[in-house]
Design a protein around this motif. Structure first.
Motif, mmCIF file in Angstrom:
data_model
loop_
_atom_site.group_PDB
_atom_site.id
_atom_site.type_symbol
_atom_site.label_atom_id
_atom_site.label_comp_id
_atom_site.label_asym_id
_atom_site.label_seq_id
_atom_site.Cartn_x
_atom_site.Cartn_y
_atom_site.Cartn_z
ATOM 1 N N ASN A 92 -0.213 5.210 -5.525
ATOM 2 C CA ASN A 92 -1.385 4.364 -5.317
ATOM 3 C C ASN A 92 -1.775 4.242 -3.847
ATOM 4 O O ASN A 92 -2.939 4.011 -3.541
ATOM 5 C CB ASN A 92 -1.137 2.958 -5.870
ATOM 6 N N ASP A 93 -0.808 4.364 -2.958
ATOM 7 C CA ASP A 93 -1.058 4.207 -1.523
ATOM 8 C C ASP A 93 -0.299 5.302 -0.794
ATOM 9 O O ASP A 93 0.906 5.208 -0.611
ATOM 10 C CB ASP A 93 -0.581 2.816 -1.075
ATOM 11 N N ARG A 94 -0.995 6.336 -0.370
ATOM 12 C CA ARG A 94 -0.364 7.494 0.252
ATOM 13 C C ARG A 94 0.404 7.153 1.526
ATOM 14 O O ARG A 94 1.225 7.932 1.984
ATOM 15 C CB ARG A 94 -1.407 8.582 0.560
ATOM 16 N N ARG A 95 0.126 5.982 2.109
ATOM 17 C CA ARG A 95 0.862 5.581 3.302
ATOM 18 C C ARG A 95 2.224 5.024 2.936
ATOM 19 O O ARG A 95 3.117 4.964 3.774
ATOM 20 C CB ARG A 95 0.072 4.541 4.095
#
Length: 141
Positions: A92-95
């Motif tokens: 959901n959050d590539r970071r």
């Protein structure tokens, strides 16, 4: 009423006991499982989650290391020589980077938990340190 010097002496006694136990745990875990105490904590904290994984930031907060030190620690634990962890990106959050415990990590942790318990049992109960620590804590209160 207790003076500041008495409270400090009590505090120093507690930290000395903890330091001695940490040193023994570090030595035994390294000898038997090739794990440092911080690596043991990493495996333990991850194992306590429902999905057996934590974001690196959460892990950093739990073990009390800087971001770079946590990344280096996790990288060592992912290496083939250890193989206790595996890292992956958050969908959901590539970071977001997650690290999860591997089967090999779970096996190391199971043995290490038994050893951890044995050391604490020997140090705290057999040596009477539990009673000493309880009275020191009561003195601080």
């Amino acid at each position: 009423m207790r003076t500041t010097d008495e409270r400090l002496d009590t505090w120093f006694s507690l930290t000395h006991i903890q330091s001695e136990i940490n040193e023994q745990l570090e030595q035994v875990l390294q000898q038997k499982y090739g794990l440092s105490l911080k690596e043991f904590y990493v495996l333990y904290f991850i194992s306590q989650t429902d999905d057996k994984e934590l974001r690196l930031q959460q892990l950093q907060e739990k073990i009390g290391l800087s971001q770079s030190a946590t990344s280096r620690l996790v990288a060592r634990m992912e290496a083939e020589t250890c193989g206790a962890l595996e890292r992956h990106m958050c969908e959901n959050d590539r970071r977001g980077i997650y690290t999860g415990i591997t089967e090999r990590g779970e096996m190391k942790l199971r043995g290490a938990l038994e050893t951890f318990d044995e050391v604490l049992q020997e140090k705290l109960l057999n040596k009477g340190l539990k009673t000493v620590m309880e009275s020191l804590v009561a003195e601080l209160g």
